[in-house]
Design a protein around this motif. Structure first.
Motif, mmCIF file in Angstrom:
data_model
loop_
_atom_site.group_PDB
_atom_site.id
_atom_site.type_symbol
_atom_site.label_atom_id
_atom_site.label_comp_id
_atom_site.label_asym_id
_atom_site.label_seq_id
_atom_site.Cartn_x
_atom_site.Cartn_y
_atom_site.Cartn_z
ATOM 1 N N UNK A 75 1.246 2.665 5.512
ATOM 2 C CA UNK A 75 1.191 1.834 4.300
ATOM 3 C C UNK A 75 -0.267 1.490 4.005
ATOM 4 N N UNK A 76 -0.616 1.507 2.751
ATOM 5 C CA UNK A 76 -1.962 1.118 2.321
ATOM 6 C C UNK A 76 -1.818 0.203 1.111
ATOM 7 N N UNK A 77 -2.402 -0.973 1.210
ATOM 8 C CA UNK A 77 -2.441 -1.924 0.098
ATOM 9 C C UNK A 77 -3.907 -2.125 -0.246
ATOM 10 N N UNK A 78 -4.246 -2.055 -1.514
ATOM 11 C CA UNK A 78 -5.635 -2.270 -1.923
ATOM 12 C C UNK A 78 -5.669 -3.039 -3.237
ATOM 13 N N UNK A 79 -6.592 -3.963 -3.308
ATOM 14 C CA UNK A 79 -6.835 -4.720 -4.536
ATOM 15 C C UNK A 79 -8.312 -4.541 -4.869
ATOM 16 N N UNK A 80 -8.583 -4.022 -6.047
ATOM 17 C CA UNK A 80 -9.955 -3.789 -6.490
ATOM 18 C C UNK A 80 -10.601 -5.116 -6.870
ATOM 19 N N UNK A 81 -11.840 -5.284 -6.461
ATOM 20 C CA UNK A 81 -12.575 -6.500 -6.765
ATOM 21 C C UNK A 81 -13.123 -6.512 -8.183
ATOM 22 N N UNK A 82 -13.968 -7.487 -8.421
ATOM 23 C CA UNK A 82 -14.632 -7.612 -9.719
ATOM 24 C C UNK A 82 -16.120 -7.406 -9.508
ATOM 25 N N UNK A 83 -16.897 -7.582 -10.566
ATOM 26 C CA UNK A 83 -18.344 -7.439 -10.411
ATOM 27 C C UNK A 83 -18.937 -8.580 -9.589
ATOM 28 N N UNK A 87 -13.214 -6.577 -3.475
ATOM 29 C CA UNK A 87 -11.789 -6.380 -3.273
ATOM 30 C C UNK A 87 -11.472 -6.297 -1.786
ATOM 31 N N UNK A 88 -10.252 -5.917 -1.472
ATOM 32 C CA UNK A 88 -9.844 -5.814 -0.077
ATOM 33 C C UNK A 88 -8.735 -4.785 0.064
ATOM 34 N N UNK A 89 -8.487 -4.390 1.304
ATOM 35 C CA UNK A 89 -7.382 -3.480 1.575
ATOM 36 C C UNK A 89 -6.752 -3.824 2.915
ATOM 37 N N UNK A 90 -5.487 -3.480 3.032
ATOM 38 C CA UNK A 90 -4.716 -3.680 4.260
ATOM 39 C C UNK A 90 -4.040 -2.364 4.589
ATOM 40 N N UNK A 91 -3.887 -2.086 5.869
ATOM 41 C CA UNK A 91 -3.177 -0.887 6.296
ATOM 42 C C UNK A 91 -2.190 -1.242 7.390
ATOM 43 N N UNK A 92 -1.068 -0.541 7.391
ATOM 44 C CA UNK A 92 -0.059 -0.693 8.426
ATOM 45 C C UNK A 92 0.334 0.703 8.893
ATOM 46 N N UNK A 93 0.677 0.849 10.163
ATOM 47 C CA UNK A 93 1.056 2.182 10.626
ATOM 48 C C UNK A 93 2.486 2.518 10.228
ATOM 49 N N UNK A 94 2.889 3.735 10.507
ATOM 50 C CA UNK A 94 4.201 4.219 10.071
ATOM 51 C C UNK A 94 5.355 3.476 10.728
ATOM 52 N N UNK A 95 5.142 2.855 11.862
ATOM 53 C CA UNK A 95 6.210 2.153 12.575
ATOM 54 C C UNK A 95 6.255 0.654 12.286
ATOM 55 N N UNK A 96 5.380 0.165 11.406
ATOM 56 C CA UNK A 96 5.413 -1.251 11.046
ATOM 57 C C UNK A 96 6.706 -1.534 10.280
#
Length: 115
Positions: A75-83, A87-96
């Motif tokens: 899983x990959x979650x990403x939120x794009x930042x502003x000027x 932003x930030x991102x989160x990752x989880x493995x396939x077994x989460x």
């Protein structure tokens, strides 16, 4: 003189054993958080699922067999930042468990607001 044995002694009650949720669970728990009104959903030729906000600043990817080029990222979650703010991102493995990912996604969505 009393003999001392190596290690420690305890019991199950003292250890406070728990059962922990394991395994990927049902990814629909995550996908059901998105409405067609606010998000685009695409299933690609590998059966990976991609969700993005209509403004393009939020992204969620679900990679049941692992994201290409990573070591088991499911899983990959990403939120794009502003000027002004990164932003930030989160990752989880396939077994989460999907319930854990759904909780994280729900919290990210709760922090968004229409402008």
């Amino acid at each position: 003189m009393a003999s001392v044995s190596p290690g420690f002694s305890t019991n199950v009650k003292a250890l406070r054993l728990r059962e922990w949720q394991l395994g990927p669970g049902q990814p629909t728990l995550v996908m059901d958080l998105f409405s067609a009104e606010d998000f685009h959903l695409v299933v690609d030729d590998r059966a990976d699922v991609h969700v993005s906000s209509k403004d393009g600043r939020f992204y969620l990817g679900w990679f049941p067999l692992g994201r290409p080029g990573t070591n088991g990222e499911g899983w990959k979650i990403a939120v794009t930042g502003t000027d002004k703010v990164r932003g930030y991102s989160l990752s989880f493995d396939t077994e989460t468990p999907a319930e854990i990912v759904a909780a994280a996604v729900a919290r990210v969505l709760e922090t968004s607001r229409r402008v």
